[in-house]
Design a protein around this motif. Structure first.
Motif, PDB file in Angstrom:
ATOM      1  N   TYR A 118      76.254 -34.600  27.150  1.00  0.00           N
ATOM      2  CA  TYR A 118      75.634 -34.065  28.362  1.00  0.00           C
ATOM      3  C   TYR A 118      74.183 -33.684  28.157  1.00  0.00           C
ATOM      4  O   TYR A 118      73.430 -33.579  29.115  1.00  0.00           O
ATOM      5  CB  TYR A 118      76.471 -32.918  28.941  1.00  0.00           C
ATOM      6  CG  TYR A 118      76.434 -31.575  28.226  1.00  0.00           C
ATOM      7  CD1 TYR A 118      75.289 -30.776  28.252  1.00  0.00           C
ATOM      8  CD2 TYR A 118      77.546 -31.082  27.559  1.00  0.00           C
ATOM      9  CE1 TYR A 118      75.257 -29.544  27.627  1.00  0.00           C
ATOM     10  CE2 TYR A 118      77.532 -29.844  26.929  1.00  0.00           C
ATOM     11  CZ  TYR A 118      76.368 -29.093  26.960  1.00  0.00           C
ATOM     12  OH  TYR A 118      76.348 -27.867  26.342  1.00  0.00           O
ATOM     13  N   THR A 152      72.518 -32.390  32.323  1.00  0.00           N
ATOM     14  CA  THR A 152      73.912 -32.704  32.638  1.00  0.00           C
ATOM     15  C   THR A 152      73.999 -33.581  33.882  1.00  0.00           C
ATOM     16  O   THR A 152      74.739 -34.558  33.913  1.00  0.00           O
ATOM     17  CB  THR A 152      74.714 -31.405  32.877  1.00  0.00           C
ATOM     18  OG1 THR A 152      74.684 -30.642  31.685  1.00  0.00           O
ATOM     19  CG2 THR A 152      76.159 -31.709  33.230  1.00  0.00           C
ATOM     20  N   ARG A 153      73.237 -33.229  34.898  1.00  0.00           N
ATOM     21  CA  ARG A 153      73.253 -34.052  36.106  1.00  0.00           C
ATOM     22  C   ARG A 153      72.851 -35.495  35.790  1.00  0.00           C
ATOM     23  O   ARG A 153      73.470 -36.448  36.250  1.00  0.00           O
ATOM     24  CB  ARG A 153      72.306 -33.477  37.164  1.00  0.00           C
ATOM     25  CG  ARG A 153      72.864 -32.254  37.864  1.00  0.00           C
ATOM     26  CD  ARG A 153      71.906 -31.688  38.893  1.00  0.00           C
ATOM     27  NE  ARG A 153      72.533 -30.578  39.596  1.00  0.00           N
ATOM     28  CZ  ARG A 153      73.277 -30.715  40.704  1.00  0.00           C
ATOM     29  NH1 ARG A 153      73.413 -31.889  41.267  1.00  0.00           N
ATOM     30  NH2 ARG A 153      73.856 -29.666  41.258  1.00  0.00           N
ATOM     31  N   MET A 161      76.649 -36.808  34.343  1.00  0.00           N
ATOM     32  CA  MET A 161      77.063 -37.144  35.689  1.00  0.00           C
ATOM     33  C   MET A 161      76.418 -38.444  36.192  1.00  0.00           C
ATOM     34  O   MET A 161      76.666 -38.866  37.309  1.00  0.00           O
ATOM     35  CB  MET A 161      76.780 -35.987  36.645  1.00  0.00           C
ATOM     36  CG  MET A 161      77.427 -34.663  36.250  1.00  0.00           C
ATOM     37  SD  MET A 161      79.196 -34.764  35.870  1.00  0.00           S
ATOM     38  CE  MET A 161      79.859 -35.291  37.445  1.00  0.00           C
ATOM     39  N   SER A 176      73.211 -41.684  42.747  1.00  0.00           N
ATOM     40  CA  SER A 176      74.496 -41.491  42.094  1.00  0.00           C
ATOM     41  C   SER A 176      75.251 -40.441  42.900  1.00  0.00           C
ATOM     42  O   SER A 176      74.661 -39.755  43.718  1.00  0.00           O
ATOM     43  CB  SER A 176      74.289 -41.021  40.660  1.00  0.00           C
ATOM     44  OG  SER A 176      73.666 -39.766  40.676  1.00  0.00           O
ATOM     45  N   ASP A 177      76.564 -40.312  42.649  1.00  0.00           N
ATOM     46  CA  ASP A 177      77.346 -39.316  43.378  1.00  0.00           C
ATOM     47  C   ASP A 177      76.805 -37.912  43.135  1.00  0.00           C
ATOM     48  O   ASP A 177      76.801 -37.070  44.015  1.00  0.00           O
ATOM     49  CB  ASP A 177      78.815 -39.368  42.930  1.00  0.00           C
ATOM     50  CG  ASP A 177      79.594 -40.415  43.713  1.00  0.00           C
ATOM     51  OD1 ASP A 177      78.966 -41.110  44.542  1.00  0.00           O
ATOM     52  OD2 ASP A 177      80.808 -40.531  43.507  1.00  0.00           O
ATOM     53  N   THR A 178      76.392 -37.653  41.879  1.00  0.00           N
ATOM     54  CA  THR A 178      75.813 -36.347  41.568  1.00  0.00           C
ATOM     55  C   THR A 178      74.305 -36.463  41.692  1.00  0.00           C
ATOM     56  O   THR A 178      73.674 -37.199  40.949  1.00  0.00           O
ATOM     57  CB  THR A 178      76.166 -35.918  40.138  1.00  0.00           C
ATOM     58  OG1 THR A 178      77.579 -35.920  40.015  1.00  0.00           O
ATOM     59  CG2 THR A 178      75.619 -34.531  39.832  1.00  0.00           C
TER      60      THR A 178
END
Ligand SMILES: Cc1cc2nc3c(=O)[nH]c(=O)nc-3n(C[C@H](O)[C@H](O)[C@H](O)COP(=O)(O)OP(=O)(O)OC[C@H]3O[C@@H](n4cnc5c(N)ncnc54)[C@H](O)[C@@H]3O)c2cc1C
Ligand SMILES: Cc1cc2nc3c(=O)[nH]c(=O)nc-3n(C[C@H](O)[C@H](O)[C@H](O)COP(=O)(O)OP(=O)(O)OC[C@H]3O[C@@H](n4cnc5c(N)ncnc54)[C@H](O)[C@@H]3O)c2cc1C
Ligand code: SF4
Ligand code: SF4
Ligand code: FES
Lengths: 466, 291
Positions: free
Chosen positions: A184, A264-265, A269, A277-279
Motif C-alpha cells: 500500500y 493507499t488510494r 486501491m 478507478s473505483d477509488t
C-alpha cells in the motif's frame, strides 16, 4: 580472475526508463540488468574471506557466496544462497537502502565504488522467479502452529522461515491483500505489485497460509489466537501504520492527505491505473508534499505521475539530513520534482468551498545540533511565503497504531506505544513475539525482515524446546 | 468470498442482505461496522452490521444505493458472494441503563439503531424509536424495532404514514413530554438530520450520541481519511468512533468532507450505467423489486 583485474572493472549501472518518459507512467523505473552486466558487476567482488559487507546486512546474507556464484555463472547456486537467508530478495534488491547497509561497508567502497550488491540481488531473484521455481522446500510437519499478525516484510519473513522448519503458519492480514507497506505504501514504479504477488506465492508453495480481512484486536484478540484458536506462538508484526499530522491550521481541507491515505488510494486501491478507478484520488496540477523520507519521495513522485506540475517537496532540514534513499532523491529530481529545502509549512489556506488553495511556509536555518545529533532547524523570522497548490500531502512519519495493543493490555509498551520485546523478540506475553516497525518505530524493510527471521528462530525454539 | 444467503428489497433502493461471515457474527456488538469490497479493483465501503446470528454465522447488512459501489452490491442475489468483508470494525456502542432512551434513525440509519435498541432494552432501558423516511415505502424495519422497543414512531416527510414531518419534530414532542423525560438520545442517518437532532437535544443538555459516516478507506486507523473534529480535536471515526457526542461534533466539516469526490463519484456512476453487463444484472435485481 586476479583481484587486480577485478579492481579494474568499473561499477555497472542499472538501465532505467528515461526521466521524461517515466515521469508520466507507473512502470518500474529501474529496468534490471541483463546477465552479462550482472556477471561483470559480480566479477568486481573480491569474495573477501572476512567479508565486511555481511555485517552491513541485517539478515546476514552470504554476499560473497551469491555474488561469487553469479560471477561463476551458477545462478541456481546464487539463488539457493540468497533464499536461504532472505525469503524476499526480489523486494530487498529493490528497496534496501544499500548505501547505508551492505554497500557502505563493502571493502571496495574504501577506494572507489562498492559492489552493486542490491542490483545483483535483484537480478538473481528475478531470474529465480522465472527459472527456478522450487528454490525453497519445507520439511515434514512438526504439528506446531504459529499465527503471524500482519503481512508486511516482518510477518512474511517470519512466516517463510517458520514454514521452512515445518511449522503450520497462518498469516492474518487486516487489508484485503498481503504485503503491508510494500503493497500500500511503496509505489508500483519502485516495486511492481507483481513481484510481491510472486514472492508471496513462493511462501504459499511452502505451506504458508494467508488469511486477509482479519483485524487482530477486532476480529480476534491476541489472547484468543493462543487460547481459542490453538496457536502455539504468535508473532505481532502489524507495522507502524498510524499517520502523524503536523497539527497546523487547515488540515481538514479537502485536498489534504496523509501520505498513507494518498499512497493507499493510488497503490493498493489502484487509482494509478487510470483517471477513473473505483477509488478516487484528487488529481491536481499543483502538489506540495512535506517530508524528507522515502514516504515523502514516493508521494511526490506519485503526484508527478498523476500530472502534477509543479510537484514540490518541502523539507525543514537540508539535503544531508534527508532520510530517503539516495537513488530516490536523484530519481525524483530527474523526473522534475522541485526540492525546496530548509522550508517548513505552517498553515494551509483554503478556498471558500473548503478546498486547499495554498500552503504557507517558513524558511529555516540550521542551528545547534539536537538530541539526534543533527543540526536543529530554526525558523527565520518574517520569511513566510505561499506555495499555491490544490493537493497537500503530509509525509512526516507514522506512529504505532493502537488498534491491536489497546485490546491486549497484557502487552507492555514504551511511551510511544511501541511493543517492548526482549533480546529474543518475545513480548511481555509468553509465546507472543513482536518485530518490525511496531517494535522499532518506522524503520526499513530489511530491518523488519531481520526481526522476522530472528523471531522465527526464537519461536522455533519455544515450540520445540530446542 | 462471503456468500450471500438471502437478499431482498426493504424499500426502493434499500437492500437487505444476509451474509455468511462467521467470524464477524461471533464478535458483533451494536455500533460495529464492516468494510466490504464488491469486485476486484473495487473500492472499500463501510456498512453497519444491522444484525447478527452467531449460531448461523451470518450478519445482516442494510444497504442504500447512493453510488456505484452500493449499486453493484445491491444488484447481488442470494447465492452470489461479496469479494472481501472485514470486521467487526469501530468501537461498539456504550450500552448503559440511562432510563428512557430515544433512538432516532433516518433512512438506512435505522439499521444502525436496530441492534442498539435490542441491547439498550436488555440493559433495562425504556426504549423509544423514531424512524423517518421520505414517504411510507421508505420507512424500514418498523416491525423488527417494534419487537425490541417500548414504542416505535414512524415519521414521513409527506405525511403518507405515521407522524407528518421530520424525525426532529417527533423528537421534540417526546422531549417536551414532562411526564416521561428523555435521558439519552442515539442517532444515525443523514448528516443534516443528525445535526438537527443534536440541536433539538442541546437545549435540555440531553446526552446525544451520533453515528458518523465520513469517507473511509482502510477502517483500521491507517489512513486518516475518516478524520472528524470532535470537541475541537481530530478523531479517526473508524477507530475512535464511529459514535461520538453529537453536541461536540463539527457537522459542517463532516458535510463538506463528504463532497470531496463528488465529480469522480458521478463519473463512476455514469461509467457503471454505460456498462451493458451491469445493466442486465441490475435489471434482474429491479424485476425482483417490482414483483
Ligand atoms: C511509502 C513508504 C516507503 C518506504 N520505502 C522504503 C524503502 O525504500 N526501503 C526500506 O527499507 N523501507 C522503506 N519504508 C519503510 C518500510 O516499508 C517499513 O519499515 C516496513 O514495511 C515495516 O515492515 P513491517 O512488517 O514491520 O510492517 P508493515 O509493512 O507496516 O506491515 C504491517 C501489516 O500489518 C497489517 N496490520 C496492521 N494492524 C493489523 C491488525 N491489527 N491485524 C492484522 N493485520 C494488521 C497491516 O495492514 C500491514 O499489512 C517505506 C515506508 C513507507 C510508508
Ligand atoms: C461507519 C459507517 C457505517 C455505514 N453504514 C451504512 C449502512 O449500514 N448502510 C448504507 O447503505 N450505508 C452505510 N454507510 C455509508 C456507505 O458507506 C456509503 O453510502 C458508501 O460508501 C457509498 O459508496 P458508493 O460508491 O455507492 O457511492 P459514492 O459514489 O462513493 O458516493 C455517494 C455518496 O456517498 C458518500 N460516500 C462516499 N464514500 C463514502 C464512504 N466510504 N463512507 C461514507 N459515505 C461515503 C458520498 O459523500 C456521496 O454523497 C456507512 C458509512 C460509515 C462510515
Ligand atoms: S538484503 Fe539489503 S542489506 Fe542485505 S545484502 Fe541485500 S541489499 Fe544488502
Ligand atoms: S566486502 Fe565487497 S568485495 Fe568483499 S565480499 Fe563483500 S561485496 Fe564483495
Ligand atoms: S478509514 Fe483510514 S483511518 Fe479511518
Amino acid at each position: 580472475m586476479k583481484p587486480a583485474e577485478r579492481m579494474k572493472i568499473p561499477r555497472q549501472s542499472m538501465p532505467e526508463q528515461e526521466p521524461e518518459v517515466r515521469a508520466h507512467n507507473f512502470n518500474e523505473v529501474n529496468l534490471g540488468m541483463d546477465i552479462e552486466t550482472a556477471r561483470l558487476e559480480s566479477e568486481r567482488c573480491l569474495c573477501c574471506k572476512d567479508a565486511k559487507c555481511v555485517s552491513g546486512c541485517p539478515v546476514g546474507i552470504d554476499i560473497a557466496g551469491f555474488v561469487g556464484a553469479v560471477a561463476d555463472g551458477d545462478l541456481r547456486k546464487a539463488a539457493e544462497i540468497l533464499y536461504d537467508a532472505n525469503v524476499l530478495p526480489g523486494i530487498t534488491g529493490r528497496v534496501c537502502p544499500q548505501e547505508t547497509q551492505c554497500e557502505e561497508v563493502c571493502i571496495r567502497a574504501k577506494k572507489g565504488e562498492p559492489v552493486a550488491v542490491g542490483y545483483v540481488e535483484r537480478f538473481v531473484a528475478d531470474w529465480a522467479r522465472e527459472n527456478y521455481k522450487a528454490v525453497m522446500t519445507s520439511p515434514p510437519p512438526t504439528g506446531k502452529r504459529a499465527a503471524i499478525v500482519g503481512s508486511g516484510p516482518a510477518g512474511l519473513t517470519c512466516a517463510g522461515e517458520l514454514a521452512k522448519k515445518g511449522h503450520d503458519v497462518t498469516v492474518f492480514e487486516a487489508l484485503h491483500k498481503p504485503g503491508g507497506v510494500l503493497l500500500y505504501g511503496i509505489p508500483e514504479f519502485r516495486l511492481p505489485k507483481k513481484i510481491i504477488d510472486l514472492e508471496v506465492g513462493k511462501l504459499k508453495e511452502i505451506g504458508v497460509k494467508i488469511e486477509c480481512n482479519v483485524v487482530i484486536g477486532q476480529t480476534y484478540t491476541v489472547g484468543e489466537l493462543q487460547e481459542k484458536e490453538g496457536f502455539d506462538t504468535v508473532f505481532i508484526a502489524n507495522g507502524a501504520g498510524l499517520p502523524v499530522f503536523q497539527g497546523v491550521p487547515g488540515e481538514n481541507l479537502k485536498g489534504v492527505y496523509s501520505a498513507n491515505e494518498y499512497l493507499t488510494r493510488v497503490n493498493l486501491m489502484g487509482a494509478f491505473r487510470g483517471e477513473d478507478s473505483d477509488t478516487p484520488v484528487i488529481r491536481s496540477n499543483s502538489v506540495v508534499v512535506v517530508g524528507g523520507g522515502n514516504t515523502a519521495m514516493d508521494s511526490i513522485r506519485t503526484a508527478r505521475r498523476l500530472g502534477a506540475d509543479p510537484a514540490v517537496l518541502v523539507y525543514r532540514r537540508s539535503r544531508k539530513e534527508m532520510p530517503a534513499r539516495v537513488e530516490e532523491i536523484k530519481h525524483a529530481e530527474e523526473e522534475g520534482v522541485k526540492l525546496d529545502l530548509l522550508v517548513n509549512p505552517v498553515e494551509i489556506l483554503g478556498t471558500e468551498d473548503g478546498w486547499v488553495r495554498s500552503v504557507v511556509c517558513q524558511r529555516m536555518e540550521l542551528g545547534e545540533p539536537d538530541s539526534s545529533g543533527r543540526r536543529r532547524p530554526v525558523p527565520i523570522e518574517g520569511s513566510e511565503f505561499e506555495y499555491p497548490c490544490e493537493v497537500f500531502v503530509e509525509a512526516i512519519g507514522t506512529g504505532a497504531n493502537p488498534l491491536l495493543t489497546q485490546t491486549t493490555p497484557e502487552l507492555k509498551l514504551n511511551r510511544w506505544g511501541n511493543i517492548l520485546a526482549d533480546e529474543n523478540l518475545m513480548t511481555s506475553m509468553p509465546g507472543v513475539f513482536a518485530g518490525g516497525d511496531i517494535v522499532r518505530g518506522g524503520a526499513t524493510v530489511i530491518l523488519a525482515m531481520g526481526d522476522g527471521k530472528d523471531a522465527a528462530v526464537a519461536m522455533h525454539k519455544y515450540m520445540t524446546n530446542g | 468470498m462471503f456468500n450471500i444467503r438471502e437478499a431482498k428489497w426493504l424499500a426502493p433502493q434499500v437492500r437487505w442482505l444476509i451474509v455468511d461471515a462467521p467470524r464477524v457474527a461471533t464478535r458483533h456488538q451494536p455500533g460495529h461496522f464492516v468494510i466490504v469490497r464488491v469486485r476486484d479493483d473495487g473500492e472499500r465501503i463501510p456498512l453497519t452490521v444491522a444484525d447478527s446470528d452467531a449460531q448461523a454465522g451470518t450478519i445482516t447488512l442494510v444497504v442504500q444505493v447512493v453510488g456505484a459501489t452500493t449499486e453493484l452490491l445491491c444488484a447481488l442475489q442470494a447465492g452470489d458472494s461479496i469479494l472481501d468483508l472485514v470486521g467487526p470494525l469501530g468501537k461498539p456502542t456504550e450500552i448503559e441503563n440511562f432510563g428512557h432512551v430515544v433512538l432516532v434513525g433516518g433512512g438506512v440509519g435505522t439499521a444502525v439503531i436496530y441492534p442498539q435498541a435490542g441491547a439498550l432494552k436488555a440493559a433495562g432501558n425504556k426504549v423509544s424509536a423514531i424512524i423517518g423516511g421520505r414517504s411510507k415505502p421508505y420507512v424500514i424495519m418498523e416491525q423488527e424495532l417494534g419487537a425490541v422497543c417500548d414504542a416505535v414512531h414512524p415519521c414521513t416527510d409527506d405525511g403518507s404514514y405515521g407522524y407528518h414531518g421530520f424525525v426532529t419534530g417527533k423528537l421534540q414532542e417526546l422531549i417536551d413530554n414532562e411526564s416521561d423525560p428523555v435521558n439519552a438520545v442515539l442517532t444515525a442517518g443523514p448528516v443534516p438530520m443528525m445535526k438537527n437532532v443534536a440541536k433539538v437535544t442541546e437545549a435540555k443538555k440531553i446526552l446525544t450520541i451520533a453515528s458518523l459516516n465520513p469517507i473511509m478507506v482502510d477502517g483500521t486507523g491507517m489512513c486518516g481519511g475518516c478524520r472528524v473534529m470532535v470537541d475541537g480535536k481530530p478523531k479517526f471515526a473508524c477507530v475512535d468512533g464511529p459514535e461520538f457526542d453529537a453536541h461536540k461534533v463539527d457537522f459542517g466539516l463532516l458535510t463538506d468532507r463528504l463532497t470531496a469526490y463528488r465529480e469522480q463519484e458521478k463519473r463512476a456512476w455514469d461509467r457503471l450505467h454505460e456498462n451493458p453487463e451491469h445493466k442486465c444484472k441490475l435489471e434482474a435485481a429491479m424485476r425482483e423489486l417490482k414483483a
